[in-house]
Design a protein around this motif. Structure first.
Motif, mmCIF file in Angstrom:
data_model
loop_
_atom_site.group_PDB
_atom_site.id
_atom_site.type_symbol
_atom_site.label_atom_id
_atom_site.label_comp_id
_atom_site.label_asym_id
_atom_site.label_seq_id
_atom_site.Cartn_x
_atom_site.Cartn_y
_atom_site.Cartn_z
ATOM 1 N N GLU A 69 10.343 -44.334 -4.584
ATOM 2 C CA GLU A 69 11.174 -45.540 -4.564
ATOM 3 C C GLU A 69 10.336 -46.789 -4.311
ATOM 4 O O GLU A 69 10.551 -47.831 -4.944
ATOM 5 C CB GLU A 69 12.260 -45.414 -3.494
ATOM 6 C CG GLU A 69 13.357 -44.449 -3.839
ATOM 7 C CD GLU A 69 14.382 -44.332 -2.728
ATOM 8 O OE1 GLU A 69 14.400 -45.224 -1.836
ATOM 9 O OE2 GLU A 69 15.143 -43.371 -2.737
ATOM 10 N N VAL A 70 9.362 -46.703 -3.403
ATOM 11 C CA VAL A 70 8.502 -47.846 -3.119
ATOM 12 C C VAL A 70 7.670 -48.174 -4.344
ATOM 13 O O VAL A 70 7.505 -49.350 -4.711
ATOM 14 C CB VAL A 70 7.611 -47.562 -1.880
ATOM 15 C CG1 VAL A 70 6.542 -48.629 -1.731
ATOM 16 C CG2 VAL A 70 8.456 -47.462 -0.631
ATOM 17 N N LYS A 95 9.721 -50.063 -6.915
ATOM 18 C CA LYS A 95 10.089 -51.444 -6.555
ATOM 19 C C LYS A 95 8.913 -52.428 -6.692
ATOM 20 O O LYS A 95 9.122 -53.630 -6.731
ATOM 21 C CB LYS A 95 10.610 -51.488 -5.120
ATOM 22 C CG LYS A 95 11.953 -50.820 -4.963
ATOM 23 C CD LYS A 95 12.435 -50.913 -3.535
ATOM 24 C CE LYS A 95 13.771 -50.197 -3.390
ATOM 25 N NZ LYS A 95 14.260 -50.240 -2.008
#
Length: 103
Positions: A8-9, A12
């Motif tokens: 997820e990081v 993003k």
């Protein structure tokens, strides 16, 4: 939560543009400049050492001949006074003279 955190990081984060490096040609002067500077440094150091190590000539041959005549004219009384002021005992004087005659 922690199983998907890394993905997820990474999703993003914004995309970075690829940086392309151009290869510049290196001139011959740029390659030889450090070597020439180093050679100049060694030449300068050699000249400084040569100038610093030379001893100036204080007497010409005529002056040396004149002093040889003056040395012969020194009297024994003057030598006795000089030896007394030098504070040499007989043994030290003997060692000095015997070392001087060997060389």
């Amino acid at each position: 939560y922690f199983e998907n955190l890394a993905s997820e990081v990474m999703n993003k984060l914004p995309e970075k543009p690829q940086v392309v490096f151009k290869e510049e040609t290196v001139s011959t002067w740029t390659k030889l400049k450090p070597l020439l500077y180093m050679a100049a440094m060694f030449v300068g150091a050699a000249l400084i050492i040569r100038v610093a190590s030379t001893t100036p000539k204080s007497a010409t041959t005529d002056e040396v001949a004149a002093t040889e005549v003056d040395v012969e004219a020194i009297s024994d009384d003057m030598l006795d006074v000089a030896f007394d002021r030098a504070m040499l005992d007989d043994y030290s004087l003997y060692v000095y003279l015997s070392d001087a005659s060997v060389e």
